[in-house]
Write an enzyme that holds these catalytic residues in place. Structure first.
Site, short mmCIF file in Angstrom:
data_model
loop_
_atom_site.label_atom_id
_atom_site.label_comp_id
_atom_site.label_asym_id
_atom_site.label_seq_id
_atom_site.Cartn_x
_atom_site.Cartn_y
_atom_site.Cartn_z
CB ILE A 11 9.49 -31.89 5.45
CG1 ILE A 11 9.24 -32.97 4.39
CG2 ILE A 11 10.96 -31.49 5.46
CD1 ILE A 11 7.80 -33.32 4.19
CB SER A 33 18.67 -29.84 13.64
OG SER A 33 17.59 -28.93 13.56
NE ARG A 34 20.05 -22.72 11.88
CZ ARG A 34 19.77 -21.64 11.15
NH1 ARG A 34 20.48 -20.54 11.30
NH2 ARG A 34 18.79 -21.67 10.28
CE LYS A 87 8.28 -30.30 -1.97
NZ LYS A 87 7.63 -28.98 -1.98
CG ASP A 165 7.46 -25.59 -0.72
OD1 ASP A 165 8.68 -25.78 -0.62
OD2 ASP A 165 6.62 -26.25 -0.08
#
Length: 309
Positions: A11, A33-34, A87, A165
């Site tokens: 996303i 971020s990993r 969200k 979701d």
């Protein structure tokens, strides 16, 4: 304003990064971020390092899954950063209430976003329904989980929400366009035998004026994806399709969007976030999440076939 994007997954790449890049309000100054990276943008291993090395970055946007997102939001708000939440804004209602209180205490802005409310036809649908007597409203939200969440096992774990979701996107539109509040009166949740969250759900709602309001969510749908909301009133019929991007009234075409899931939605969210910060406000509407929580409390669970990727 400089902004840091936390969590570079699908996303973020599909929606957040392009929206920020096209915005006159924002510059993507850093990521945490990993796994994912954004070319040309400095990445940091964690928030502590980001805040220590870039105290000038006062705004973060969190694109992590709901369960781990809370700890990041607490850390960012406690550090005096403005925070935008993808969200759903949290795994539970209590989490988001806690974040809202923390934002007030640190005098920073908190934005719980609902991107589907920014779809092209939603505002016009809300305007059309205002003042009309609703007789019925039906949501049909059917899509293919393998297409939209390939290999993402977190959606099947507690807090991952399963079919809610995408379903919460529909509920975010419904709670935006209806002039009166509704609540869940009954629900059936279909849960795969090898998973923790539902793959399909059927909901019925109480409407103050007695209108029949229902929703069907299904994550097993192949072929043409279906994101439709149909309303019948005393003065005609309204139909939102393509996730709210296309509006028709009594069969007459209205607004349309080339991209039903992304076009315009995230740019409008980021523009609203900039305005919130400038005004020193927050926007934390939990109506869609309350409906999902109530569905889980009231829902009758039935076993569905095991799900595998």
């Amino acid at each position: 304003m400089d902004i840091a994007l936390i969590g570079i997954g699908k996303i973020a790449r599909d929606a957040h990064v392009p929206a920020i890049a096209a915005s006159p309000d924002w510059d993507l100054a850093a990521t945490v971020s990993r796994q994912g990276r954004v070319e040309g943008v400095q990445d940091y291993p964690d928030l502590d390092t980001l805040f220590a090395q870039r105290p000038d970055i006062r705004v973060v946007s969190l694109c992590l899954p709901p369960v781990p997102r809370f700890a990041y939001a607490v850390q960012a708000l406690s550090a005096g950063r403005h925070v935008m939440l993808e969200k759903p804004p949290g795994a539970t209602l209590a989490e988001v209430h806690a974040l809202e209180a923390l934002a007030r205490a640190h005098r920073v802005s908190l934005f719980a976003t609902w991107h589907s409310r920014e779809a092209a036809g939603v505002a016009a649908a809300k305007s059309w329904l205002a003042g009309r007597a609703l007789r019925s409203l039906r949501v049909v939200w059917k899509e293919d989980v393998r297409r939209w969440h390939p290999g993402q096992d977190w959606i099947w774990e507690p807090g991952g929400m399963g079919v809610f979701d995408p379903g919460i996107n529909a509920l975010s539109i419904v709670t935006e366009i209806l002039p009166v509040p509704i609540h869940v009166s009954s629900a059936v949740l279909e849960v795969p035998e090898n998973r923790q969250t539902p793959i399909a759900a059927t909901l019925e709602f109480f409407h103050p004026a007695g209108a029949k309001v229902s929703a069907v969510f299904d994550w097993r749908h192949e072929g043409v994806q279906s994101w439709t909301i149909e309303a019948e009133t005393d003065a005609g019929q309204m139909r939102l399709t393509k996730g709210g991007a296309h509006l028709s009234v009594d069969g007459v075409e209205g607004m349309d969007s080339a991209d039903p899931t992304l076009d315009g939605e995230y740019p409008r969210l980021y523009a609203k976030f900039a305005t919130l910060i400038q005004r020193g406000g927050s926007n934390v509407d939990l109506a869609p999440l309350r409906l999902v929580a109530d569905a889980h409390v009231l829902g009758r669970r039935v076993a569905a076939a095991p799900f595998t990727w």
